[in-house]
Design an enzyme around this catalytic site. Structure first.
Site, PDB file in Angstrom:
ATOM      1  N   TYR A 104      24.884  -0.580  16.552  1.00 40.31           N
ATOM      2  CA  TYR A 104      24.409  -0.483  17.932  1.00 40.31           C
ATOM      3  C   TYR A 104      23.016   0.140  17.955  1.00 40.31           C
ATOM      4  CZ  TYR A 104      24.517   1.094  22.854  1.00 40.31           C
ATOM      5  OH  TYR A 104      24.232   1.336  24.162  1.00 40.31           O
ATOM      6  N   ASP A 107      27.283   3.811  32.306  1.00 41.85           N
ATOM      7  CA  ASP A 107      26.171   4.577  31.746  1.00 41.85           C
ATOM      8  C   ASP A 107      25.118   4.778  32.813  1.00 41.85           C
ATOM      9  OD1 ASP A 107      24.272   5.816  30.207  1.00 41.85           O
ATOM     10  OD2 ASP A 107      24.262   4.325  28.619  1.00 41.85           O
ATOM     11  N   ASP A 118      27.330   8.902  23.905  1.00 38.34           N
ATOM     12  CA  ASP A 118      28.096   7.706  24.240  1.00 38.34           C
ATOM     13  C   ASP A 118      29.459   7.804  23.579  1.00 38.34           C
ATOM     14  OD1 ASP A 118      25.952   6.705  25.623  1.00 38.34           O
ATOM     15  OD2 ASP A 118      25.676   4.931  24.375  1.00 38.34           O
TER      16      ASP A 118
END
Length: 158
Positions: free
Chosen positions: A47, A71, A133
């Site tokens: 990612y 997000d 995250d």
């Protein structure tokens, strides 16, 4: 406190040897239908690499078709075409992720990554967000849910 894998570890009020910990909490995830922890961490590493490379298709390949992105947490969830648009903007804003350490696994279907991301929105100066995250994964090690934890105090000039 620093734990050594050479010493017993106290977990849920039980003393578990390093071998039992490894077998019961790590190896079991290969047979219980849960995601593979090294693969989850590798997905988060990919990612970062794909965002930094500006590879929208590569980023999207890491997500399940029915994935959801929040997000930051508390904002409207993104799904489907909105996820593609969000990552297209991420690339257009020349986003660069700088991990603050390695991705971290869990005893379940989640892994987390703490990082700073720098980007330049249209008509703005370069900004930085300090984020964590937390991603949930399916049995194919694809991200099914990404939650970005950052608030107003975590964004500022790069």
């Amino acid at each position: 406190m620093i734990l050594s894998l050479e010493e017993p570890i106290i977990f849920d009020f039980q003393i578990i040897s390093p071998h039992v910990l490894r077998k019961s909490m790590i190896e079991s995830n290969f047979t219980d239908g849960l995601p593979n922890h090294p693969a989850m961490r590798a997905a988060l590493d990919a990612y970062v690499e794909r965002i930094n490379a500006g590879d929208v298709e590569g980023i999207l390949a890491l997500f399940a078709p029915d994935a959801v992105i929040e997000d930051p947490v508390g904002s409207e969830a993104k799904t489907g075409a909105a996820i593609r648009g969000w990552f297209a903007d991420t690339v257009a804003f020349e986003s660069r992720i700088h991990p603050l350490g390695p991705a971290r696994g869990s005893h379940g279907r989640e892994a987390a990554l703490a990082f700073d991301v720098e980007f330049t929105p249209p008509g703005s100066t370069r900004l930085r967000i300090r984020s964590i995250d937390v991603c949930s994964f399916d049995s194919q090690n694809r991200i099914t849910h990404l939650r970005g934890y950052w608030g107003p105090d975590d964004i500022g000039p790069a």
